[in-house]
Design an enzyme around this catalytic site. Structure first.
Site, PDB file in Angstrom:
ATOM      1  N   SER A 216       0.467  -1.208  -0.603  1.00 35.46           N
ATOM      2  CA  SER A 216      -0.149  -0.043   0.088  1.00 35.46           C
ATOM      3  C   SER A 216       0.420   1.251  -0.052  1.00 35.46           C
ATOM      4  CB  SER A 216      -0.667  -0.351   1.534  1.00 35.46           C
ATOM      5  OG  SER A 216       0.344   0.256   2.535  1.00 35.46           O
ATOM      6  N   ARG A 220       0.191   3.615  -2.783  1.00 35.13           N
ATOM      7  CA  ARG A 220      -0.347   5.114  -3.038  1.00 35.13           C
ATOM      8  C   ARG A 220       0.297   5.653  -4.014  1.00 35.13           C
ATOM      9  NH1 ARG A 220      -0.390   4.990   2.339  1.00 35.13           N
ATOM     10  NH2 ARG A 220      -2.594   4.150   2.264  1.00 35.13           N
ATOM     11  N   ASN A 224      -1.556   7.569  -7.851  1.00 30.01           N
ATOM     12  CA  ASN A 224      -1.255   9.078  -7.883  1.00 30.01           C
ATOM     13  C   ASN A 224      -1.023   9.467  -8.528  1.00 30.01           C
ATOM     14  OD1 ASN A 224      -3.595  10.556  -5.531  1.00 30.01           O
ATOM     15  ND2 ASN A 224      -2.237   8.610  -4.776  1.00 30.01           N
TER      16      ASN A 224
END
Length: 292
Positions: A216, A220, A224
């Site tokens: 994660s 992440r 993005n």
């Protein structure tokens, strides 16, 4: 007769810009069997730039009234140091972790900031160089945002995992960490059978936690930046349509407005994502110092 060259379609344009400069063609987005040379080279160059900025700040620092550059660096250093103190309560560990967090923040910010360059600028320059070397410039692939490459972000998050394991052993000792792996989060039991069952369950939960945090952490940042890169490509396509359209007189204006708004918003995104990655690294390293 050879087929006439035609302008790429929207899908061909995006697919071309999503191809890495690598030794063989990548088969999927999570294929780690190849080396993405563009991510490695751009990341290393930006890393040296970050080190030069730190060296320059240390070299020109004065005890008097600081200039703008020194003041900006001091604010950044103080911000990172405060966050390190809030998460890492071991003063000896902070001597290494705080400078590391500062380096990570600046380095990731610079890699994210490559997304602010015009989409076709560096790829077009590389195509000219590639074509001048006798190759087909249509196959000159180049992606200039290292953090939009999953192998880069997972590599960074894996490095944080290695540090977490190192500090877990250093602070708690190998025996203490091993005991924690089989006793947290559900504890243990005086009954040997229940103790064995809980130990296996606790160990599995710890492994899942380490894997989940690492994946994660990298996903992440990747998600993005990858999404931001796609939006910039779509805006660039709008500009291409504007250049070829005779009737769409408002399209060029819309391209400028959309590009400007997204670029301003993206400045916040690239800064925030660098800060979040740094903060999560500090939190995970802080957890490695705590006993459960």
């Amino acid at each position: 007769m050879a087929a006439e060259a035609h302008a790429p379609t929207a899908s061909e344009y995006i697919v071309h810009h999503l191809q890495h400069l690598q030794n063989i063609k990548q088969k999927s987005i999570v294929d780690f069997s190849v080396v993405n040379f563009d991510s490695v080279i751009v990341g290393l160059v930006l890393g040296f730039i970050a080190l030069f900025v730190f060296w320059r700040a240390a070299r020109t620092a004065t005890s008097g009234v600081p200039g703008r550059f020194q003041a900006a660096v001091e604010i950044l250093v103080e911000m990172v140091d405060n966050q390190a103190k809030a998460n890492i309560h071991n003063a000896e560990s902070r001597k290494f972790i705080a400078p590391l967090a500062l380096t990570v923040f600046v380095w990731i910010f610079l890699m994210n900031a490559m997304d602010m360059l015009p989409v076709d600028l560096l790829p077009a320059i590389w195509a000219q160089i590639y074509g001048a070397a006798g190759h087909d410039p249509q196959h000159a692939y180049l992606r200039v945002v290292p953090t939009a490459d999953l192998s880069t972000t997972l590599g960074l998050s894996f490095s944080v995992l290695v540090l977490c394991l190192y500090y877990s052993v250093k602070i708690k000792g190998l025996g203490g960490w091993a005991h924690e792996l089989v006793t947290a989060p559900f504890g243990t039991s005086k009954n040997p059978v229940f103790a064995l069952i809980l130990g296996v369950v606790n160990l599995l939960m710890q492994i899942i936690e380490y894997i989940a945090k690492t994946v994660s952490h990298g996903m992440r940042l990747f998600g993005n930046m990858y999404a931001g890169e796609l939006v910039f490509m779509l805006i660039a396509l709008m500009g291409g349509a504007a250049a070829m359209s005779l009737s769409g007189v408002l399209l060029p204006l819309g391209h400028i407005i959309a590009g400007s708004i997204w670029a301003i918003f993206h400045i916040l995104v690239i800064t925030l994502q660098a800060f979040i990655f740094m903060m999560l690294a500090l939190i995970y390293l802080g957890q490695a110092h705590e006993a459960h």
